[in-house]
Design a protein around this motif. Structure first.
Motif, PDB file in Angstrom:
ATOM      1  N   ILE A 195       0.837  -1.206   0.000  1.00 28.17           N
ATOM      2  CA  ILE A 195       0.000   0.000   0.000  1.00 28.17           C
ATOM      3  C   ILE A 195       0.870   1.253   0.000  1.00 28.17           C
ATOM      4  CG2 ILE A 195      -1.577   1.384   1.422  1.00 28.17           C
ATOM      5  CD1 ILE A 195      -2.865  -1.285   2.287  1.00 28.17           C
ATOM      6  N   ILE A 196       1.891   1.281   0.859  1.00 25.98           N
ATOM      7  CA  ILE A 196       2.786   2.440   0.909  1.00 25.98           C
ATOM      8  C   ILE A 196       3.506   2.624  -0.420  1.00 25.98           C
ATOM      9  CG2 ILE A 196       4.862   3.383   1.990  1.00 25.98           C
ATOM     10  CD1 ILE A 196       3.981   1.949   4.581  1.00 25.98           C
ATOM     11  N   ASP A 197       3.971   1.525  -0.999  1.00 30.29           N
ATOM     12  CA  ASP A 197       4.705   1.572  -2.264  1.00 30.29           C
ATOM     13  C   ASP A 197       3.842   2.143  -3.381  1.00 30.29           C
ATOM     14  OD1 ASP A 197       6.762   1.185  -4.102  1.00 30.29           O
ATOM     15  OD2 ASP A 197       6.131  -0.856  -4.559  1.00 30.29           O
ATOM     16  N   VAL A 198       2.636   1.622  -3.530  1.00 31.71           N
ATOM     17  CA  VAL A 198       1.790   2.068  -4.638  1.00 31.71           C
ATOM     18  C   VAL A 198       1.290   3.488  -4.400  1.00 31.71           C
ATOM     19  CG1 VAL A 198      -0.448   1.228  -3.772  1.00 31.71           C
ATOM     20  CG2 VAL A 198      -0.024   1.334  -6.238  1.00 31.71           C
ATOM     21  N   THR A 199       1.043   3.862  -3.156  1.00 33.08           N
ATOM     22  CA  THR A 199       0.594   5.227  -2.867  1.00 33.08           C
ATOM     23  C   THR A 199       1.674   6.234  -3.202  1.00 33.08           C
ATOM     24  OG1 THR A 199      -0.782   4.376  -1.068  1.00 33.08           O
ATOM     25  CG2 THR A 199      -0.377   6.744  -1.101  1.00 33.08           C
ATOM     26  N   GLN A 200       2.900   5.890  -2.902  1.00 33.94           N
ATOM     27  CA  GLN A 200       4.006   6.783  -3.242  1.00 33.94           C
ATOM     28  C   GLN A 200       4.123   6.948  -4.758  1.00 33.94           C
ATOM     29  OE1 GLN A 200       8.144   5.628  -2.209  1.00 33.94           O
ATOM     30  NE2 GLN A 200       8.117   7.451  -0.924  1.00 33.94           N
ATOM     31  N   ARG A 201       3.904   5.868  -5.497  1.00 31.54           N
ATOM     32  CA  ARG A 201       3.924   5.954  -6.965  1.00 31.54           C
ATOM     33  C   ARG A 201       2.832   6.896  -7.459  1.00 31.54           C
ATOM     34  NH1 ARG A 201       6.599   1.604  -9.723  1.00 31.54           N
ATOM     35  NH2 ARG A 201       7.451   0.063  -8.273  1.00 31.54           N
ATOM     36  N   LEU A 202       1.631   6.760  -6.899  1.00 27.32           N
ATOM     37  CA  LEU A 202       0.513   7.597  -7.321  1.00 27.32           C
ATOM     38  C   LEU A 202       0.760   9.061  -6.973  1.00 27.32           C
ATOM     39  CD1 LEU A 202      -2.483   5.323  -6.251  1.00 27.32           C
ATOM     40  CD2 LEU A 202      -1.866   5.943  -8.594  1.00 27.32           C
ATOM     41  N   ALA A 203       1.330   9.307  -5.802  1.00 25.96           N
ATOM     42  CA  ALA A 203       1.565  10.679  -5.366  1.00 25.96           C
ATOM     43  C   ALA A 203       2.602  11.385  -6.232  1.00 25.96           C
ATOM     44  CB  ALA A 203       2.017  10.688  -3.910  1.00 25.96           C
ATOM     45  N   GLN A 204       3.439  10.613  -6.931  1.00 23.08           N
ATOM     46  CA  GLN A 204       4.486  11.200  -7.761  1.00 23.08           C
ATOM     47  C   GLN A 204       4.049  11.405  -9.208  1.00 23.08           C
ATOM     48  OE1 GLN A 204       7.793   8.544  -7.209  1.00 23.08           O
ATOM     49  NE2 GLN A 204       8.160   9.184  -5.106  1.00 23.08           N
ATOM     50  N   LEU A 205       2.800  11.090  -9.519  1.00 24.40           N
ATOM     51  CA  LEU A 205       2.325  11.310 -10.882  1.00 24.40           C
ATOM     52  C   LEU A 205       2.349  12.800 -11.214  1.00 24.40           C
ATOM     53  CD1 LEU A 205      -0.761   8.935 -11.211  1.00 24.40           C
ATOM     54  CD2 LEU A 205       1.427   8.703 -12.372  1.00 24.40           C
TER      55      LEU A 205
ATOM     56  N   ALA B  98      -9.947  -6.959  -1.255  1.00 26.42           N
ATOM     57  CA  ALA B  98     -11.247  -6.285  -1.328  1.00 26.42           C
ATOM     58  C   ALA B  98     -11.115  -4.814  -0.953  1.00 26.42           C
ATOM     59  CB  ALA B  98     -12.249  -6.985  -0.411  1.00 26.42           C
ATOM     60  N   ARG B  99     -10.355  -4.507   0.079  1.00 26.16           N
ATOM     61  CA  ARG B  99     -10.206  -3.119   0.521  1.00 26.16           C
ATOM     62  C   ARG B  99      -9.467  -2.278  -0.522  1.00 26.16           C
ATOM     63  NH1 ARG B  99     -11.403  -2.104   5.814  1.00 26.16           N
ATOM     64  NH2 ARG B  99     -11.783  -3.910   7.139  1.00 26.16           N
ATOM     65  N   ILE B 100      -8.450  -2.848  -1.130  1.00 25.15           N
ATOM     66  CA  ILE B 100      -7.713  -2.127  -2.169  1.00 25.15           C
ATOM     67  C   ILE B 100      -8.636  -1.784  -3.334  1.00 25.15           C
ATOM     68  CG2 ILE B 100      -5.953  -2.419  -3.955  1.00 25.15           C
ATOM     69  CD1 ILE B 100      -4.271  -3.908  -1.862  1.00 25.15           C
ATOM     70  N   LEU B 101      -9.438  -2.738  -3.767  1.00 27.40           N
ATOM     71  CA  LEU B 101     -10.381  -2.497  -4.853  1.00 27.40           C
ATOM     72  C   LEU B 101     -11.410  -1.443  -4.476  1.00 27.40           C
ATOM     73  CD1 LEU B 101     -11.394  -5.874  -6.541  1.00 27.40           C
ATOM     74  CD2 LEU B 101     -10.700  -3.771  -7.691  1.00 27.40           C
TER      75      LEU B 101
ATOM     76  N   PRO C   5      -6.777   9.638 -18.058  1.00 26.16           N
ATOM     77  CA  PRO C   5      -5.377   9.247 -17.787  1.00 26.16           C
ATOM     78  C   PRO C   5      -5.112   8.963 -16.321  1.00 26.16           C
ATOM     79  CG  PRO C   5      -5.542  11.578 -18.380  1.00 26.16           C
ATOM     80  CD  PRO C   5      -6.868  10.963 -18.681  1.00 26.16           C
ATOM     81  N   LEU C   6      -5.680   9.767 -15.407  1.00 29.32           N
ATOM     82  CA  LEU C   6      -5.465   9.514 -13.992  1.00 29.32           C
ATOM     83  C   LEU C   6      -6.079   8.186 -13.590  1.00 29.32           C
ATOM     84  CD1 LEU C   6      -4.447  10.438 -11.229  1.00 29.32           C
ATOM     85  CD2 LEU C   6      -6.630  11.620 -10.899  1.00 29.32           C
ATOM     86  N   ASP C   7      -7.280   7.919 -14.090  1.00 30.13           N
ATOM     87  CA  ASP C   7      -7.952   6.650 -13.781  1.00 30.13           C
ATOM     88  C   ASP C   7      -7.117   5.467 -14.248  1.00 30.13           C
ATOM     89  OD1 ASP C   7     -10.280   5.290 -12.771  1.00 30.13           O
ATOM     90  OD2 ASP C   7     -10.825   4.828 -14.833  1.00 30.13           O
ATOM     91  N   TYR C   8      -6.550   5.567 -15.449  1.00 24.95           N
ATOM     92  CA  TYR C   8      -5.729   4.480 -15.994  1.00 24.95           C
ATOM     93  C   TYR C   8      -4.527   4.209 -15.104  1.00 24.95           C
ATOM     94  CZ  TYR C   8      -2.285   2.127 -18.897  1.00 24.95           C
ATOM     95  OH  TYR C   8      -1.339   1.255 -19.351  1.00 24.95           O
ATOM     96  N   PHE C   9      -3.795   5.255 -14.724  1.00 25.95           N
ATOM     97  CA  PHE C   9      -2.591   5.051 -13.920  1.00 25.95           C
ATOM     98  C   PHE C   9      -2.927   4.555 -12.522  1.00 25.95           C
ATOM     99  CE2 PHE C   9      -0.572   7.652 -17.200  1.00 25.95           C
ATOM    100  CZ  PHE C   9       0.608   6.952 -17.381  1.00 25.95           C
ATOM    101  N   GLN C  10      -4.061   4.979 -11.978  1.00 23.39           N
ATOM    102  CA  GLN C  10      -4.460   4.476 -10.665  1.00 23.39           C
ATOM    103  C   GLN C  10      -4.777   2.993 -10.717  1.00 23.39           C
ATOM    104  OE1 GLN C  10      -7.605   7.121  -9.502  1.00 23.39           O
ATOM    105  NE2 GLN C  10      -6.214   8.559  -8.513  1.00 23.39           N
ATOM    106  N   TRP C  11      -5.526   2.551 -11.721  1.00 24.96           N
ATOM    107  CA  TRP C  11      -5.841   1.122 -11.834  1.00 24.96           C
ATOM    108  C   TRP C  11      -4.579   0.308 -12.091  1.00 24.96           C
ATOM    109  CZ3 TRP C  11      -9.915  -1.149 -10.050  1.00 24.96           C
ATOM    110  CH2 TRP C  11     -11.143  -0.478  -9.991  1.00 24.96           C
TER     111      TRP C  11
ATOM    112  N   LEU D 188      -2.984  -2.728  -9.702  1.00 25.20           N
ATOM    113  CA  LEU D 188      -2.509  -4.035 -10.163  1.00 25.20           C
ATOM    114  C   LEU D 188      -1.082  -4.296  -9.685  1.00 25.20           C
ATOM    115  CD1 LEU D 188      -3.942  -4.089 -13.798  1.00 25.20           C
ATOM    116  CD2 LEU D 188      -4.609  -5.590 -11.921  1.00 25.20           C
ATOM    117  N   ARG D 189      -0.238  -3.269  -9.751  1.00 26.69           N
ATOM    118  CA  ARG D 189       1.138  -3.433  -9.259  1.00 26.69           C
ATOM    119  C   ARG D 189       1.151  -3.732  -7.773  1.00 26.69           C
ATOM    120  NH1 ARG D 189       2.194   1.162 -12.633  1.00 26.69           N
ATOM    121  NH2 ARG D 189       3.394   0.559 -14.491  1.00 26.69           N
ATOM    122  N   SER D 190       0.229  -3.132  -7.022  1.00 21.71           N
ATOM    123  CA  SER D 190       0.234  -3.315  -5.571  1.00 21.71           C
ATOM    124  C   SER D 190      -0.051  -4.757  -5.177  1.00 21.71           C
ATOM    125  CB  SER D 190      -0.796  -2.387  -4.919  1.00 21.71           C
ATOM    126  OG  SER D 190      -2.115  -2.833  -5.147  1.00 21.71           O
ATOM    127  N   VAL D 191      -0.701  -5.513  -6.039  1.00 23.67           N
ATOM    128  CA  VAL D 191      -0.968  -6.923  -5.752  1.00 23.67           C
ATOM    129  C   VAL D 191      -0.200  -7.838  -6.716  1.00 23.67           C
ATOM    130  CG1 VAL D 191      -3.211  -6.551  -4.670  1.00 23.67           C
ATOM    131  CG2 VAL D 191      -3.096  -6.832  -7.138  1.00 23.67           C
TER     132      VAL D 191
END
Length: 314
Positions: A25-35, A176-179, A196-202, A206-209
């Protein structure tokens, strides 16, 4: 087996799985925050991380609305006041492991004990992005080592089955919570589904799991919300999907029932949930509401956990 031993094994596996999920969760959130801002402007990624971890209310008690990157990472990774922080997960897992030391193999115990000693090297003080990346890799690798050691070295008996049930109950809850957080919280009101934001978030979900490569193998097209949901809910080939988790939960609960010579409510609830997943179609799920579907699943998954506790762990 004593119920206390079964309880320790069950929660040992759950806490190891939970630590792995928090690192992801921390890893993927950091990726999203750097978009870049051009992909959609400001979003509430760090708040979504707290919601995914199920500790947003507890965080607010200590930090208010200050959901900064530093505060959230410290809270999810190291905070002693957060019972589900990575540090507390490892500490609780090690405590449970010490209680059932004779039920574990040498490889399992050494993985947990060495991880606990290694964890003391890390803290939030002066943690750089490189140090955080090393820490998250260490947590995920520890979980993989523990899971591999359990799968390769444990006898296939009630100790193994209780630990597997705990792991899959926790994994189902995390998936389930991530989804749910992605669908219900993460996309800002100003954005539209398919942007574009929706695509990168989804894609980040996927990367987070660890499912991005699997997604392209299965669907061979660009990332779409309903296909991601189909992979993580209904596809039994995907190890972290809800269906796969419940196939394994049902299997191991049935092994326990056969070993002890009696079925119970836990087996019936697990089979009922697996049947409901098998009868679901993604078009119907999105038509009635993905959030509602997942919310009902989380409630059922928690009910199964309570049934397992009442039936075997008290």
């Amino acid at each position: 087996m004593l119920s206390r031993t079964a309880d320790n094994l069950y929660w040992l596996a759950r806490y190891m799985e939970r630590a792995d999920c928090l690192a992801r969760i921390i890893d993927v959130t950091q990726r999203l925050a750097q978009l870049p801002a051009s992909y959609g402007g400001s979003t509430n990624e760090w708040r979504s991380a707290l919601l995914t971890a199920g500790c947003a209310d507890l965080f607010k008690q200590f930090h208010g609305d200050a959901t900064t990157e530093q505060n959230v990472i410290a809270f999810l990774a190291f905070a002693p006041e957060n019972p589900s922080s990575i540090r507390n997960c490892f500490e609780t897992a090690r405590t449970n492991a010490r209680s059932v030391r004779t039920a574990l193999t040498i490889e399992m115990w050494e993985t947990i004990n060495s991880a606990w000693l290694e964890l003391k090297r890390y803290s939030t003080k002066n943690m750089t992005r490189e140090e955080l990346a090393r820490f998250l890799s260490f947590v995920k690798e520890t979980s993989l080592r523990f899971d591999g050691a359990a799968y390769r070295t444990m006898l296939r008996n009630d100790a193994f089955w209780f630990s597997r049930v705990g792991m899959y109950v926790e994994r189902a809850d995390n998936t389930a919570r991530i989804l749910d957080v992605k669908y219900h919280v993460l996309l800002p009101d100003s954005e539209h589904v398919g942007g574009p934001l929706d695509y990168f978030q989804w894609a980040s979900i996927l990367r987070s799991v660890s499912a991005l490569t699997s997604f392209h193998w299965v669907y061979r097209e660009s990332v779409k919300p309903w296909l991601v949901a189909d992979l993580l809910i209904l596809n039994g080939q995907m190890p972290r999907s809800l269906t796969s988790c419940y196939q394994n939960i049902t299997r191991y609960l049935d092994d326990i029932a056969a070993y002890y010579g009696r079925q119970g409510h836990a087996q019936r609830v697990a089979r009922s949930t697996l049947t409901r997943l098998g009868n679901s179609r993604m078009d119907d799920v999105f038509q009635t509401g993905l959030h509602e579907y997942i919310d009902n699943f989380v409630i059922e998954n928690n009910r199964l956990g309570s049934n397992i506790t009442e039936q075997y762990l008290l």
